[in-house]
Design a protein around this motif. Sequence first.
Motif, PDB file in Angstrom:
ATOM      1  N   VAL A 355      27.971  29.682 -65.811  1.00  0.00           N
ATOM      2  CA  VAL A 355      27.568  29.239 -64.475  1.00  0.00           C
ATOM      3  C   VAL A 355      28.042  30.244 -63.432  1.00  0.00           C
ATOM      4  CG1 VAL A 355      27.944  27.485 -62.698  1.00  0.00           C
ATOM      5  CG2 VAL A 355      27.427  26.799 -65.048  1.00  0.00           C
ATOM      6  N   ILE A 356      29.281  30.725 -63.569  1.00  0.00           N
ATOM      7  CA  ILE A 356      29.781  31.761 -62.663  1.00  0.00           C
ATOM      8  C   ILE A 356      28.888  32.995 -62.737  1.00  0.00           C
ATOM      9  CG2 ILE A 356      31.642  33.446 -62.331  1.00  0.00           C
ATOM     10  CD1 ILE A 356      33.636  31.239 -62.905  1.00  0.00           C
ATOM     11  N   GLY A 357      28.523  33.393 -63.962  1.00  0.00           N
ATOM     12  CA  GLY A 357      27.653  34.547 -64.120  1.00  0.00           C
ATOM     13  C   GLY A 357      26.299  34.350 -63.466  1.00  0.00           C
ATOM     14  N   ALA A 358      25.684  33.187 -63.698  1.00  0.00           N
ATOM     15  CA  ALA A 358      24.347  32.922 -63.154  1.00  0.00           C
ATOM     16  C   ALA A 358      24.367  32.831 -61.632  1.00  0.00           C
ATOM     17  CB  ALA A 358      23.795  31.634 -63.758  1.00  0.00           C
ATOM     18  N   LEU A 359      25.323  32.078 -61.069  1.00  0.00           N
ATOM     19  CA  LEU A 359      25.384  31.935 -59.616  1.00  0.00           C
ATOM     20  C   LEU A 359      25.779  33.250 -58.950  1.00  0.00           C
ATOM     21  CD1 LEU A 359      27.066  28.425 -59.182  1.00  0.00           C
ATOM     22  CD2 LEU A 359      24.660  29.032 -58.935  1.00  0.00           C
ATOM     23  N   GLY A 360      26.692  33.979 -59.579  1.00  0.00           N
ATOM     24  CA  GLY A 360      27.111  35.264 -59.021  1.00  0.00           C
ATOM     25  C   GLY A 360      25.966  36.246 -58.932  1.00  0.00           C
ATOM     26  N   ILE A 361      25.134  36.270 -59.951  1.00  0.00           N
ATOM     27  CA  ILE A 361      23.959  37.148 -59.926  1.00  0.00           C
ATOM     28  C   ILE A 361      23.035  36.772 -58.772  1.00  0.00           C
ATOM     29  CG2 ILE A 361      21.807  37.647 -61.152  1.00  0.00           C
ATOM     30  CD1 ILE A 361      23.387  37.720 -63.708  1.00  0.00           C
ATOM     31  N   SER A 362      22.820  35.476 -58.583  1.00  0.00           N
ATOM     32  CA  SER A 362      21.943  35.023 -57.496  1.00  0.00           C
ATOM     33  C   SER A 362      22.503  35.413 -56.133  1.00  0.00           C
ATOM     34  CB  SER A 362      21.752  33.507 -57.579  1.00  0.00           C
ATOM     35  OG  SER A 362      21.152  33.138 -58.798  1.00  0.00           O
ATOM     36  N   PHE A 363      23.816  35.215 -55.936  1.00  0.00           N
ATOM     37  CA  PHE A 363      24.427  35.592 -54.661  1.00  0.00           C
ATOM     38  C   PHE A 363      24.353  37.100 -54.444  1.00  0.00           C
ATOM     39  CE2 PHE A 363      26.719  31.433 -54.708  1.00  0.00           C
ATOM     40  CZ  PHE A 363      26.392  31.044 -53.421  1.00  0.00           C
ATOM     41  N   GLY A 364      24.673  37.874 -55.481  1.00  0.00           N
ATOM     42  CA  GLY A 364      24.642  39.324 -55.354  1.00  0.00           C
ATOM     43  C   GLY A 364      23.251  39.844 -55.059  1.00  0.00           C
ATOM     44  N   LEU A 365      22.256  39.249 -55.709  1.00  0.00           N
ATOM     45  CA  LEU A 365      20.867  39.648 -55.482  1.00  0.00           C
ATOM     46  C   LEU A 365      20.437  39.339 -54.063  1.00  0.00           C
ATOM     47  CD1 LEU A 365      18.107  40.572 -56.612  1.00  0.00           C
ATOM     48  CD2 LEU A 365      17.717  38.201 -57.290  1.00  0.00           C
ATOM     49  N   PHE A 366      20.756  38.141 -53.596  1.00  0.00           N
ATOM     50  CA  PHE A 366      20.338  37.716 -52.259  1.00  0.00           C
ATOM     51  C   PHE A 366      21.041  38.517 -51.158  1.00  0.00           C
ATOM     52  CE2 PHE A 366      21.179  34.914 -48.574  1.00  0.00           C
ATOM     53  CZ  PHE A 366      19.882  34.732 -48.132  1.00  0.00           C
ATOM     54  N   LEU A 367      22.341  38.777 -51.352  1.00  0.00           N
ATOM     55  CA  LEU A 367      23.121  39.418 -50.299  1.00  0.00           C
ATOM     56  C   LEU A 367      23.001  40.937 -50.290  1.00  0.00           C
ATOM     57  CD1 LEU A 367      26.380  37.278 -50.635  1.00  0.00           C
ATOM     58  CD2 LEU A 367      24.632  37.066 -48.871  1.00  0.00           C
ATOM     59  N   PHE A 368      22.972  41.548 -51.473  1.00  0.00           N
ATOM     60  CA  PHE A 368      23.054  43.010 -51.542  1.00  0.00           C
ATOM     61  C   PHE A 368      21.934  43.661 -52.355  1.00  0.00           C
ATOM     62  CE2 PHE A 368      27.421  41.166 -51.643  1.00  0.00           C
ATOM     63  CZ  PHE A 368      27.788  41.476 -50.344  1.00  0.00           C
ATOM     64  N   GLY A 369      21.051  42.862 -52.961  1.00  0.00           N
ATOM     65  CA  GLY A 369      20.034  43.420 -53.836  1.00  0.00           C
ATOM     66  C   GLY A 369      18.925  44.208 -53.166  1.00  0.00           C
ATOM     67  N   PRO A 370      18.487  43.850 -51.936  1.00  0.00           N
ATOM     68  CA  PRO A 370      17.345  44.556 -51.342  1.00  0.00           C
ATOM     69  C   PRO A 370      17.489  46.067 -51.279  1.00  0.00           C
ATOM     70  CG  PRO A 370      17.791  42.550 -50.112  1.00  0.00           C
ATOM     71  CD  PRO A 370      18.887  42.677 -51.122  1.00  0.00           C
ATOM     72  N   LYS A 371      18.692  46.581 -51.098  1.00  0.00           N
ATOM     73  CA  LYS A 371      18.884  48.030 -51.006  1.00  0.00           C
ATOM     74  C   LYS A 371      18.422  48.731 -52.273  1.00  0.00           C
ATOM     75  CE  LYS A 371      22.458  51.569 -50.442  1.00  0.00           C
ATOM     76  NZ  LYS A 371      23.906  51.832 -50.223  1.00  0.00           N
ATOM     77  N   LEU A 372      18.878  48.249 -53.438  1.00  0.00           N
ATOM     78  CA  LEU A 372      18.496  48.881 -54.709  1.00  0.00           C
ATOM     79  C   LEU A 372      17.050  48.570 -55.076  1.00  0.00           C
ATOM     80  CD1 LEU A 372      20.096  50.635 -56.809  1.00  0.00           C
ATOM     81  CD2 LEU A 372      21.454  49.674 -54.960  1.00  0.00           C
ATOM     82  N   ILE A 373      16.566  47.377 -54.714  1.00  0.00           N
ATOM     83  CA  ILE A 373      15.165  47.040 -54.998  1.00  0.00           C
ATOM     84  C   ILE A 373      14.239  48.016 -54.274  1.00  0.00           C
ATOM     85  CG2 ILE A 373      13.356  45.325 -54.622  1.00  0.00           C
ATOM     86  CD1 ILE A 373      15.395  43.157 -55.149  1.00  0.00           C
ATOM     87  N   ARG A 374      14.531  48.297 -53.008  1.00  0.00           N
ATOM     88  CA  ARG A 374      13.711  49.259 -52.255  1.00  0.00           C
ATOM     89  C   ARG A 374      13.827  50.655 -52.840  1.00  0.00           C
ATOM     90  NH1 ARG A 374      15.992  46.469 -47.764  1.00  0.00           N
ATOM     91  NH2 ARG A 374      14.506  45.042 -46.807  1.00  0.00           N
ATOM     92  N   MET A 375      15.033  51.043 -53.235  1.00  0.00           N
ATOM     93  CA  MET A 375      15.215  52.387 -53.775  1.00  0.00           C
ATOM     94  C   MET A 375      14.433  52.562 -55.074  1.00  0.00           C
ATOM     95  SD  MET A 375      16.623  54.880 -55.671  1.00  0.00           S
ATOM     96  CE  MET A 375      17.770  54.031 -56.734  1.00  0.00           C
ATOM     97  N   VAL A 376      14.543  51.596 -55.984  1.00  0.00           N
ATOM     98  CA  VAL A 376      13.853  51.684 -57.272  1.00  0.00           C
ATOM     99  C   VAL A 376      12.349  51.582 -57.086  1.00  0.00           C
ATOM    100  CG1 VAL A 376      13.492  50.497 -59.472  1.00  0.00           C
ATOM    101  CG2 VAL A 376      15.805  50.845 -58.618  1.00  0.00           C
ATOM    102  N   GLY A 377      11.902  50.677 -56.217  1.00  0.00           N
ATOM    103  CA  GLY A 377      10.476  50.425 -56.088  1.00  0.00           C
ATOM    104  C   GLY A 377       9.732  51.357 -55.160  1.00  0.00           C
ATOM    105  N   GLU A 378      10.422  51.965 -54.185  1.00  0.00           N
ATOM    106  CA  GLU A 378       9.713  52.705 -53.150  1.00  0.00           C
ATOM    107  C   GLU A 378      10.152  54.157 -52.987  1.00  0.00           C
ATOM    108  OE1 GLU A 378      10.341  50.447 -49.624  1.00  0.00           O
ATOM    109  OE2 GLU A 378       9.377  48.623 -50.391  1.00  0.00           O
ATOM    110  N   GLN A 379      11.390  54.492 -53.331  1.00  0.00           N
ATOM    111  CA  GLN A 379      11.921  55.789 -52.951  1.00  0.00           C
ATOM    112  C   GLN A 379      11.952  56.819 -54.078  1.00  0.00           C
ATOM    113  OE1 GLN A 379      15.674  55.255 -50.903  1.00  0.00           O
ATOM    114  NE2 GLN A 379      14.877  53.545 -49.702  1.00  0.00           N
ATOM    115  N   ILE A 380      11.750  56.417 -55.329  1.00  0.00           N
ATOM    116  CA  ILE A 380      11.716  57.393 -56.428  1.00  0.00           C
ATOM    117  C   ILE A 380      10.332  58.043 -56.480  1.00  0.00           C
ATOM    118  CG2 ILE A 380      11.846  57.703 -58.924  1.00  0.00           C
ATOM    119  CD1 ILE A 380      13.907  55.470 -58.996  1.00  0.00           C
ATOM    120  N   THR A 381       9.294  57.213 -56.545  1.00  0.00           N
ATOM    121  CA  THR A 381       7.917  57.683 -56.509  1.00  0.00           C
ATOM    122  C   THR A 381       7.049  56.543 -55.983  1.00  0.00           C
ATOM    123  OG1 THR A 381       6.192  58.826 -57.785  1.00  0.00           O
ATOM    124  CG2 THR A 381       7.259  56.953 -58.840  1.00  0.00           C
TER     125      THR A 381
END
Length: 495
Positions: A355-381
């Motif tokens: 449960v800690i693992g699952a909730l932690g992933i959700s919090f990390g994704l919501f709070l800090f994930g957009p930066k890496l999502i944009r980099m992987v999806g938009e800034q490499i190619t």
Amino acid sequence: MTQPPHGKKWSALDRDLHRISYLEAGTQYVSRPMVGLGIALAFIVLAGGLAGVAFGNDPSVMIIIAAAAFGAYMAINIGANDVANNMGPAVGANALTMGGAILIAAIFESAGALLAGGDVVSTISKGIIDPSGMESSRVFIWAMMAALISAALWVNLATWIGAPVSTTHSVVGGVMGAGIAAAGFGAVDWPTMSKIAASWVISPVLGGAIAAMFLAFIKAQIVYQDDKIAAARKWVPVLLGIMAAAFASYLALKGLKRVVKIDIQTSLLIGLSFGVITYFVTRPLIRRQSEGLENRNKSLKVLFGIPLVFSAALLSFAHGANDVANAVGPLAAIVHATEFGDIAAKVSIPTWVMVIGALGISFGLFLFGPKLIRMVGEQITKLNPMRAYCVALSAAITVIVASWLGLPVSSTHIAVGGIFGVGFYREWHTERRRRKMAEQRPLPVIPALAPEERRRRKLVRRSHFMTIVAAWVITVPAAAIMSGMIFLVLNSVVN
């Protein structure tokens, strides 16, 4: 006494209000990261507090509280970094909004971890350390604590510099470093480590090659055909059937371990069945969806949008089922060793740990994930639905091939390698077409481009390529060095 004009009367007040508005906007911009850090810190404290309540009577409760807190910190970093690889292509192709991607990833990552995550996890991550080499359970606990802390710190640093890295490899490096510091170099299973090192090269190269192969097929059989819509009606159901077969095999092999143990041959049969069913179901749907579409490339993107969303969701589910357990393995090992006083090669994962693992992933994704999502999806190619589809499909197929070959691979390396493969193929293909057209219709001599201009026109950003590859190469040694140092500090301070 004459009154001032209406406009001048309020001009000073308007200027002051504008200044206040700018100040408020600036304050919100500056404070936004602090809000995220505050929520993350609150979750870490809550995880430690719940562990303290659950083990209140245990004499070693403080160790469990600390381990739970660092486990929550690790889970937040997984959400901030690792999940971007599943969602980045779909966001970069505009098949999903950032909010939709975060919502889908949070749901399916948590579902994968809680519903299909393994009941048992290797305490020493892939068998790289022999637990019997530890002189006591207390030394083993500090080694696992050091591994957990170092892996979380390394993934946090990688997220900060914008480099998607493998959390599993971070844990492997952390366990290896702590094991060496605790029991010497002889405690490491070096043949297993050599396989993991080989996967640094094999994973991205194989993922990139498969993604490029499918993109070449789509261009040849659909994009460059005179009647693109007719070609799409013929081949898109086939491609969707292949995707369904790959993901069914992938999920059967990696995502259902908790329910039933499935070998590679059975998973391939399951995948084949789903692939055939998907082909016959989607054939009339694609025909209906393609009616009225113009005969141009932009129309083709519509046909790949929804399959891309499904692929992102399935990748997240499988990631939650497969990788989260590896990340919380050291935490499960600490809980077991503290509770029972012995060292086991494999331990069961308590529900509260998952449960800690699952909730932690959700919090990390919501709070800090957009930066890496944009980099992987938009800034490499630059990605569109067809290219992103190739990346998602290559991720599933590469995991199946690697499992068949017995190679430990990283989903991060595969997905990002697929993006690089698509980008480099586009560079090669664009240059090839330019030369072919020049041979067919000789053009006036054009001065050669300057080196800076040639670099600017590359379809893959070389700066991101070098940063990511460097981060991949040093992940295991960096996590190992940090872990060894942390273990020595913990062992000397506590003992």
